[in-house]
Design a protein around this motif. Structure first.
Motif, PDB file in Angstrom:
ATOM      1  N   ASP A   1       0.829  -1.208   0.000  1.00 46.03           N
ATOM      2  CA  ASP A   1       0.000   0.000   0.000  1.00 46.03           C
ATOM      3  C   ASP A   1       0.864   1.259   0.000  1.00 46.03           C
ATOM      4  O   ASP A   1       0.553   2.253  -0.666  1.00 46.03           O
ATOM      5  CB  ASP A   1      -0.934   0.004   1.214  1.00 46.03           C
ATOM      6  N   GLN A   2       1.945   1.216   0.777  1.00 47.81           N
ATOM      7  CA  GLN A   2       2.850   2.351   0.798  1.00 47.81           C
ATOM      8  C   GLN A   2       3.521   2.545  -0.559  1.00 47.81           C
ATOM      9  O   GLN A   2       3.699   3.674  -1.028  1.00 47.81           O
ATOM     10  CB  GLN A   2       3.898   2.166   1.893  1.00 47.81           C
ATOM     11  N   LYS A   3       3.882   1.417  -1.182  1.00 51.76           N
ATOM     12  CA  LYS A   3       4.497   1.485  -2.506  1.00 51.76           C
ATOM     13  C   LYS A   3       3.507   2.048  -3.519  1.00 51.76           C
ATOM     14  O   LYS A   3       3.861   2.914  -4.340  1.00 51.76           O
ATOM     15  CB  LYS A   3       4.949   0.084  -2.928  1.00 51.76           C
ATOM     16  N   GLU A   4       2.281   1.585  -3.460  1.00 50.59           N
ATOM     17  CA  GLU A   4       1.257   2.092  -4.387  1.00 50.59           C
ATOM     18  C   GLU A   4       1.047   3.593  -4.185  1.00 50.59           C
ATOM     19  O   GLU A   4       0.951   4.355  -5.157  1.00 50.59           O
ATOM     20  CB  GLU A   4      -0.067   1.352  -4.176  1.00 50.59           C
ATOM     21  N   SER A   5       0.985   4.012  -2.920  1.00 50.67           N
ATOM     22  CA  SER A   5       0.798   5.427  -2.632  1.00 50.67           C
ATOM     23  C   SER A   5       1.954   6.261  -3.176  1.00 50.67           C
ATOM     24  O   SER A   5       1.756   7.344  -3.744  1.00 50.67           O
ATOM     25  CB  SER A   5       0.670   5.630  -1.123  1.00 50.67           C
ATOM     26  N   SER A   6       3.170   5.741  -3.013  1.00 56.30           N
ATOM     27  CA  SER A   6       4.344   6.450  -3.509  1.00 56.30           C
ATOM     28  C   SER A   6       4.318   6.571  -5.028  1.00 56.30           C
ATOM     29  O   SER A   6       4.612   7.636  -5.590  1.00 56.30           O
ATOM     30  CB  SER A   6       5.617   5.724  -3.060  1.00 56.30           C
ATOM     31  N   LEU A   7       3.956   5.479  -5.695  1.00 61.67           N
ATOM     32  CA  LEU A   7       3.905   5.493  -7.161  1.00 61.67           C
ATOM     33  C   LEU A   7       2.826   6.463  -7.656  1.00 61.67           C
ATOM     34  O   LEU A   7       3.047   7.198  -8.627  1.00 61.67           O
ATOM     35  CB  LEU A   7       3.627   4.087  -7.689  1.00 61.67           C
ATOM     36  N   ARG A   8       1.680   6.441  -7.001  1.00 60.67           N
ATOM     37  CA  ARG A   8       0.606   7.354  -7.414  1.00 60.67           C
ATOM     38  C   ARG A   8       1.008   8.813  -7.181  1.00 60.67           C
ATOM     39  O   ARG A   8       0.674   9.693  -7.985  1.00 60.67           O
ATOM     40  CB  ARG A   8      -0.679   7.032  -6.648  1.00 60.67           C
ATOM     41  N   HIS A   9       1.729   9.045  -6.084  1.00 62.26           N
ATOM     42  CA  HIS A   9       2.186  10.409  -5.813  1.00 62.26           C
ATOM     43  C   HIS A   9       3.174  10.865  -6.889  1.00 62.26           C
ATOM     44  O   HIS A   9       3.097  12.012  -7.372  1.00 62.26           O
ATOM     45  CB  HIS A   9       2.852  10.483  -4.439  1.00 62.26           C
TER      46      HIS A   9
ATOM     47  N   ALA B   1       2.598  13.931  -9.282  1.00 63.29           N
ATOM     48  CA  ALA B   1       3.535  15.049  -9.171  1.00 63.29           C
ATOM     49  C   ALA B   1       4.277  15.325 -10.478  1.00 63.29           C
ATOM     50  O   ALA B   1       5.085  16.254 -10.541  1.00 63.29           O
ATOM     51  CB  ALA B   1       4.550  14.768  -8.055  1.00 63.29           C
ATOM     52  N   HIS B   2       3.995  14.542 -11.508  1.00 61.43           N
ATOM     53  CA  HIS B   2       4.669  14.753 -12.795  1.00 61.43           C
ATOM     54  C   HIS B   2       4.380  16.165 -13.299  1.00 61.43           C
ATOM     55  O   HIS B   2       3.234  16.634 -13.246  1.00 61.43           O
ATOM     56  CB  HIS B   2       4.175  13.721 -13.815  1.00 61.43           C
ATOM     57  N   PRO B   3       5.399  16.880 -13.767  1.00 62.28           N
ATOM     58  CA  PRO B   3       5.197  18.282 -14.195  1.00 62.28           C
ATOM     59  C   PRO B   3       4.190  18.440 -15.327  1.00 62.28           C
ATOM     60  O   PRO B   3       3.679  19.546 -15.547  1.00 62.28           O
ATOM     61  CB  PRO B   3       6.606  18.724 -14.624  1.00 62.28           C
ATOM     62  N   ALA B   4       3.874  17.363 -16.019  1.00 64.86           N
ATOM     63  CA  ALA B   4       2.907  17.466 -17.124  1.00 64.86           C
ATOM     64  C   ALA B   4       1.547  17.932 -16.627  1.00 64.86           C
ATOM     65  O   ALA B   4       0.830  18.651 -17.335  1.00 64.86           O
ATOM     66  CB  ALA B   4       2.776  16.116 -17.828  1.00 64.86           C
ATOM     67  N   HIS B   5       1.178  17.535 -15.406  1.00 58.63           N
ATOM     68  CA  HIS B   5      -0.123  17.932 -14.873  1.00 58.63           C
ATOM     69  C   HIS B   5      -0.224  19.453 -14.746  1.00 58.63           C
ATOM     70  O   HIS B   5      -1.230  20.051 -15.153  1.00 58.63           O
ATOM     71  CB  HIS B   5      -0.357  17.279 -13.503  1.00 58.63           C
ATOM     72  N   GLU B   6       0.807  20.060 -14.196  1.00 57.73           N
ATOM     73  CA  GLU B   6       0.799  21.512 -14.033  1.00 57.73           C
ATOM     74  C   GLU B   6       0.845  22.206 -15.399  1.00 57.73           C
ATOM     75  O   GLU B   6       0.176  23.225 -15.607  1.00 57.73           O
ATOM     76  CB  GLU B   6       1.996  21.951 -13.186  1.00 57.73           C
ATOM     77  N   THR B   7       1.628  21.640 -16.303  1.00 52.17           N
ATOM     78  CA  THR B   7       1.708  22.211 -17.649  1.00 52.17           C
ATOM     79  C   THR B   7       0.349  22.198 -18.329  1.00 52.17           C
ATOM     80  O   THR B   7      -0.078  23.198 -18.916  1.00 52.17           O
ATOM     81  CB  THR B   7       2.721  21.424 -18.498  1.00 52.17           C
ATOM     82  N   VAL B   8      -0.349  21.069 -18.227  1.00 49.51           N
ATOM     83  CA  VAL B   8      -1.673  20.961 -18.851  1.00 49.51           C
ATOM     84  C   VAL B   8      -2.655  21.929 -18.192  1.00 49.51           C
ATOM     85  O   VAL B   8      -3.465  22.569 -18.880  1.00 49.51           O
ATOM     86  CB  VAL B   8      -2.200  19.511 -18.770  1.00 49.51           C
TER      87      VAL B   8
ATOM     88  N   GLU C   1       4.046   8.508 -22.199  1.00 49.71           N
ATOM     89  CA  GLU C   1       5.299   7.837 -22.567  1.00 49.71           C
ATOM     90  C   GLU C   1       6.257   7.783 -21.377  1.00 49.71           C
ATOM     91  O   GLU C   1       6.869   6.737 -21.109  1.00 49.71           O
ATOM     92  CB  GLU C   1       5.945   8.587 -23.730  1.00 49.71           C
ATOM     93  N   GLU C   2       6.348   8.894 -20.658  1.00 49.43           N
ATOM     94  CA  GLU C   2       7.308   8.977 -19.556  1.00 49.43           C
ATOM     95  C   GLU C   2       6.848   8.203 -18.316  1.00 49.43           C
ATOM     96  O   GLU C   2       7.672   7.862 -17.469  1.00 49.43           O
ATOM     97  CB  GLU C   2       7.552  10.445 -19.196  1.00 49.43           C
ATOM     98  N   THR C   3       5.545   7.970 -18.202  1.00 55.76           N
ATOM     99  CA  THR C   3       5.037   7.259 -17.026  1.00 55.76           C
ATOM    100  C   THR C   3       4.659   5.810 -17.337  1.00 55.76           C
ATOM    101  O   THR C   3       4.092   5.129 -16.480  1.00 55.76           O
ATOM    102  CB  THR C   3       3.802   7.980 -16.440  1.00 55.76           C
ATOM    103  N   ALA C   4       4.969   5.357 -18.539  1.00 53.19           N
ATOM    104  CA  ALA C   4       4.584   3.994 -18.923  1.00 53.19           C
ATOM    105  C   ALA C   4       5.215   2.957 -17.994  1.00 53.19           C
ATOM    106  O   ALA C   4       4.541   2.028 -17.523  1.00 53.19           O
ATOM    107  CB  ALA C   4       4.988   3.726 -20.376  1.00 53.19           C
ATOM    108  N   GLU C   5       6.506   3.124 -17.713  1.00 56.60           N
ATOM    109  CA  GLU C   5       7.191   2.179 -16.826  1.00 56.60           C
ATOM    110  C   GLU C   5       6.617   2.256 -15.413  1.00 56.60           C
ATOM    111  O   GLU C   5       6.407   1.227 -14.754  1.00 56.60           O
ATOM    112  CB  GLU C   5       8.684   2.470 -16.810  1.00 56.60           C
ATOM    113  N   LEU C   6       6.352   3.469 -14.958  1.00 60.40           N
ATOM    114  CA  LEU C   6       5.776   3.655 -13.625  1.00 60.40           C
ATOM    115  C   LEU C   6       4.391   3.007 -13.549  1.00 60.40           C
ATOM    116  O   LEU C   6       4.052   2.361 -12.551  1.00 60.40           O
ATOM    117  CB  LEU C   6       5.690   5.154 -13.316  1.00 60.40           C
ATOM    118  N   ASP C   7       3.599   3.158 -14.605  1.00 58.27           N
ATOM    119  CA  ASP C   7       2.258   2.563 -14.624  1.00 58.27           C
ATOM    120  C   ASP C   7       2.334   1.039 -14.599  1.00 58.27           C
ATOM    121  O   ASP C   7       1.497   0.379 -13.969  1.00 58.27           O
ATOM    122  CB  ASP C   7       1.489   3.030 -15.851  1.00 58.27           C
ATOM    123  N   ASP C   8       3.321   0.490 -15.302  1.00 65.72           N
ATOM    124  CA  ASP C   8       3.495  -0.967 -15.271  1.00 65.72           C
ATOM    125  C   ASP C   8       3.802  -1.430 -13.850  1.00 65.72           C
ATOM    126  O   ASP C   8       3.266  -2.448 -13.380  1.00 65.72           O
ATOM    127  CB  ASP C   8       4.632  -1.386 -16.211  1.00 65.72           C
TER     128      ASP C   8
END
Length: 242
Positions: A18-26, A30-37, A154-161
């Motif tokens: 659960d901690q790992k999942e929370s960290s990955l979701r964070h 926190a990816h800068p793309a969200h703020e850019t969009v 593209e940049e979060t594909a590995e993280l999503d996996d």
């Protein structure tokens, strides 16, 4: 509450997942793309509103131009009628001077109206040009938004996996324990967040957990198949050995 000790140990694994999942979701959030969009979307909304405002300006200028054109036509018709009357000697001599003066005034009136009409047409063109530029900029921003989203995927594909893998592992571990125990764990998570479970290894609280010597002694005396909850926090205590 009774709970087999092996199942209690699974709670520690669940907490780590659960901690790992929370960290990955964070990290994903926190990816800068969200703020850019968000910034691009706000700019796009401003441009769309401004373009709509320009439509109102265009309509107003077009109505003004039409009104002036109609006024010019009315003045021209009256001027032409008066001029024709003079040419056909239909005006008494005593009225010719005043009528010629009126015709001169109407000529001047037409000139001013034509200048006003030209100004209205220029404002219309300026508003149309501004709207065209706004729409072009909006289209460019929309393209930037789509490219930013594509780059984010593209940049979060590995993280999503990795996130999908953690979720699958978590589901597998959760299936290994009784529903009642899982419910207690979820309740402890609701109350304590990421630190729902305290590990007590060889009689010592691990990590940042703080338990008094008296409570540690009570934990030691509690049967291994009895679920123990920390007195102050309600966290689940799981005992382990080195």
């Amino acid at each position: 509450m009774k709970a087999p000790h092996p199942q209690q140990l699974v709670l520690l694994e669940l907490q780590k997942l659960d901690q790992k999942e929370s960290s990955l979701r964070h990290r994903r959030q926190a990816h800068p793309a969200h703020e850019t969009v968000r910034e691009l979307a706000a700019r796009l909304a401003d441009l769309r509103r401004a373009a709509v405002s320009q439509s109102a300006v265009i309509s107003d200028c077009e109505r003004e131009s039409t009104r002036i054109e109609e006024e010019i036509e009315r003045v021209r018709q009256r001027r032409d009628r008066q001029s024709e009357r003079i040419e056909k000697n239909q005006v008494p001599l005593r009225d010719i001077n005043s009528m010629q003066h009126e015709i001169a005034q109407m000529d001047e009136r037409i000139k001013r109206l034509e200048e006003d009409q030209l100004s209205a047409e220029e404002r219309t063109d300026a508003a149309r040009n501004a709207q065209t530029q706004m729409n072009a900029e909006a289209e460019a921003i929309e393209a930037d938004i789509e490219s930013t989203k594509a780059r984010f995927l593209e940049e979060t594909a590995e993280l999503d996996d990795e996130l999908r893998s953690v979720i699958a592992q978590r589901r597998e571990r959760a299936a290994q324990i009784d529903a009642a125990l899982l419910e207690e764990y979820e309740a402890a998570r609701d109350k304590n967040g990421a630190l729902a479970v305290i590990e007590v290894r060889d009689g010592n609280a691990m990590g940042f957990a703080e338990l008094s010597p008296m409570e540690l002694e009570r934990i030691r005396l509690t049967p291994s198949d009895e679920l123990y909850f920390a007195e102050d926090t309600g966290q689940i205590v799981v005992r382990t050995r080195s």
